[in-house]
Design a protein around this motif. Sequence first.
Motif, PDB file in Angstrom:
ATOM      1  N   ASP A   1      28.436  -7.881   9.448  1.00 11.04           N
ATOM      2  CA  ASP A   1      29.482  -6.830   9.250  1.00 11.04           C
ATOM      3  C   ASP A   1      30.704  -7.293   8.434  1.00 11.04           C
ATOM      4  N   CYS A   2      31.512  -8.524   8.760  1.00 11.53           N
ATOM      5  CA  CYS A   2      32.376  -9.155   8.169  1.00 11.53           C
ATOM      6  C   CYS A   2      32.082  -9.592   6.500  1.00 11.53           C
ATOM      7  N   LEU A   3      30.868 -10.049   6.516  1.00  7.30           N
ATOM      8  CA  LEU A   3      30.504 -10.624   5.218  1.00  7.30           C
ATOM      9  C   LEU A   3      30.126  -9.501   4.366  1.00  7.30           C
ATOM     10  N   ALA A   4      29.723  -8.159   4.796  1.00  7.57           N
ATOM     11  CA  ALA A   4      29.473  -7.182   4.056  1.00  7.57           C
ATOM     12  C   ALA A   4      30.846  -6.615   3.312  1.00  7.57           C
ATOM     13  N   LEU A   5      31.973  -7.040   3.810  1.00  8.40           N
ATOM     14  CA  LEU A   5      33.200  -6.357   3.252  1.00  8.40           C
ATOM     15  C   LEU A   5      33.636  -7.116   1.869  1.00  8.40           C
ATOM     16  N   PRO A   6      34.397  -6.386   1.373  1.00  8.63           N
ATOM     17  CA  PRO A   6      34.854  -7.275   0.125  1.00  8.63           C
ATOM     18  C   PRO A   6      35.868  -8.181   0.550  1.00  8.63           C
ATOM     19  N   PRO A   7      35.835  -9.548   0.362  1.00 17.70           N
ATOM     20  CA  PRO A   7      36.725 -10.617   0.678  1.00 17.70           C
ATOM     21  C   PRO A   7      38.235 -10.099   0.544  1.00 17.70           C
ATOM     22  N   ALA A   8      38.677  -9.506  -0.583  1.00 15.35           N
ATOM     23  CA  ALA A   8      40.081  -9.191  -1.071  1.00 15.35           C
ATOM     24  C   ALA A   8      40.437  -8.110   0.062  1.00 15.35           C
ATOM     25  N   GLY A   9      39.785  -7.182   0.329  1.00  8.61           N
ATOM     26  CA  GLY A   9      40.037  -6.109   1.200  1.00  8.61           C
ATOM     27  C   GLY A   9      40.163  -6.742   2.652  1.00  8.61           C
ATOM     28  N   LEU A  10      39.545  -7.677   3.052  1.00 11.75           N
ATOM     29  CA  LEU A  10      39.307  -8.300   4.461  1.00 11.75           C
ATOM     30  C   LEU A  10      40.772  -9.024   4.274  1.00 11.75           C
ATOM     31  N   ALA A  11      40.937  -9.775   3.395  1.00 12.18           N
ATOM     32  CA  ALA A  11      42.261 -10.835   3.483  1.00 12.18           C
ATOM     33  C   ALA A  11      43.419  -9.658   3.359  1.00 12.18           C
ATOM     34  N   ARG A  12      43.415  -8.559   2.877  1.00  7.52           N
ATOM     35  CA  ARG A  12      44.564  -7.853   2.871  1.00  7.52           C
ATOM     36  C   ARG A  12      44.902  -7.275   4.057  1.00  7.52           C
ATOM     37  N   ARG A  13      43.737  -6.734   5.061  1.00  6.20           N
ATOM     38  CA  ARG A  13      44.057  -6.474   6.256  1.00  6.20           C
ATOM     39  C   ARG A  13      44.326  -7.101   7.326  1.00  6.20           C
ATOM     40  N   LEU A  14      43.783  -8.492   7.295  1.00  2.38           N
ATOM     41  CA  LEU A  14      43.667  -9.442   8.287  1.00  2.38           C
ATOM     42  C   LEU A  14      44.480 -10.946   7.948  1.00  2.38           C
ATOM     43  N   GLY A  15      44.806 -10.945   6.669  1.00  5.22           N
ATOM     44  CA  GLY A  15      45.309 -12.397   6.244  1.00  5.22           C
ATOM     45  C   GLY A  15      44.185 -13.214   5.542  1.00  5.22           C
TER      46      GLY A  15
ATOM     47  N   ALA B   1      25.106 -14.186   9.773  1.00  9.80           N
ATOM     48  CA  ALA B   1      25.307 -12.782   9.678  1.00  9.80           C
ATOM     49  C   ALA B   1      24.808 -12.048  11.285  1.00  9.80           C
ATOM     50  N   ALA B   2      23.924 -12.600  11.714  1.00 13.78           N
ATOM     51  CA  ALA B   2      23.122 -11.831  12.948  1.00 13.78           C
ATOM     52  C   ALA B   2      24.030 -12.253  14.108  1.00 13.78           C
ATOM     53  N   LEU B   3      24.934 -13.011  14.292  1.00 10.14           N
ATOM     54  CA  LEU B   3      25.565 -13.442  15.450  1.00 10.14           C
ATOM     55  C   LEU B   3      26.546 -12.408  15.567  1.00 10.14           C
ATOM     56  N   PRO B   4      26.896 -12.279  16.972  1.00  9.59           N
ATOM     57  CA  PRO B   4      28.175 -11.173  17.208  1.00  9.59           C
ATOM     58  C   PRO B   4      29.431 -11.968  17.022  1.00  9.59           C
ATOM     59  N   LEU B   5      30.287 -10.772  16.569  1.00  9.07           N
ATOM     60  CA  LEU B   5      31.668 -11.288  16.401  1.00  9.07           C
ATOM     61  C   LEU B   5      32.502 -12.304  17.256  1.00  9.07           C
ATOM     62  N   GLU B   6      31.909 -12.164  18.595  1.00 10.66           N
ATOM     63  CA  GLU B   6      32.391 -13.040  19.761  1.00 10.66           C
ATOM     64  C   GLU B   6      32.222 -14.598  19.399  1.00 10.66           C
ATOM     65  N   ALA B   7      31.197 -14.903  18.465  1.00 10.81           N
ATOM     66  CA  ALA B   7      31.079 -16.201  17.971  1.00 10.81           C
ATOM     67  C   ALA B   7      31.827 -16.946  17.300  1.00 10.81           C
ATOM     68  N   LEU B   8      32.713 -15.998  16.742  1.00  7.80           N
ATOM     69  CA  LEU B   8      33.901 -16.727  15.735  1.00  7.80           C
ATOM     70  C   LEU B   8      35.009 -17.061  16.796  1.00  7.80           C
ATOM     71  N   GLU B   9      35.665 -18.138  16.448  1.00  8.09           N
ATOM     72  CA  GLU B   9      36.602 -18.675  17.068  1.00  8.09           C
ATOM     73  C   GLU B   9      37.873 -18.108  16.308  1.00  8.09           C
ATOM     74  N   LEU B  10      38.145 -16.910  16.654  1.00  9.94           N
ATOM     75  CA  LEU B  10      39.429 -15.882  16.136  1.00  9.94           C
ATOM     76  C   LEU B  10      40.427 -15.894  17.190  1.00  9.94           C
ATOM     77  N   ASP B  11      41.758 -15.810  16.759  1.00  8.78           N
ATOM     78  CA  ASP B  11      42.584 -14.983  17.521  1.00  8.78           C
ATOM     79  C   ASP B  11      42.250 -13.903  18.003  1.00  8.78           C
ATOM     80  N   SER B  12      43.192 -13.240  18.895  1.00  9.60           N
ATOM     81  CA  SER B  12      42.666 -12.070  19.744  1.00  9.60           C
ATOM     82  C   SER B  12      43.168 -10.923  18.740  1.00  9.60           C
TER      83      SER B  12
END
Length: 182
Positions: free
Chosen positions: A156-170, A129-140
């Motif tokens: 910040d990502c983990l605090a979001l509801p997974p269903a909402g995150l999936a709707r927005r980003l897949g 949770a403490a790591l910056p988003l840049e640590a994730l190996e995500l597409d741009s």
Amino acid sequence: CNDPASACGIAPGMALSAARSLLGAGGIIRKRESGLEDAALARLADWSGKFTSSLSIVPQQGLLLEIGASLRLFGGLQPLLQQVENGLRELGYQGLTAVAPTPLGAWLLGRAGDPRPVTDKQALRRRLAALPLEALELDSQPHKALTGMGLRCIGDCLALPPAGLARRLGPGVVEYLQRALG
């Protein structure tokens, strides 16, 4: 970059022009050779077989070793890590070890330069949770979407509801985070 380059202020991902200016006239910059990197990782994988029979090569990046079954044989986690680190140094390599209850969790901690071992999933969640988003190996695209939403760290990502995150980003981003957490 190697230790002497780091001592000059060079950091991974730095622009070549900036690295050249920090190195000065005596510095040597070498082009990456993926074939040589893959061959070196293959040799290190063979060498790592003395610590575990369960390992994976991440091409041109590193190795993942499953060490849980080897801990008793080597006298615990710290002695095992010390043998790995000493062996790498003796072979002429620099390495960063990271330990976590999931392969992806260990990989992300390693990418972030955090060598402190994590042995339980609750602690892994806090550390990731403490790591910056840049640590994730995500597409741009997902990365831009997350930063566009004002998110700055994995927490910040983990605090979001997974269903909402999936709707927005897949579902892929949610699955990725779930794999990291186990």
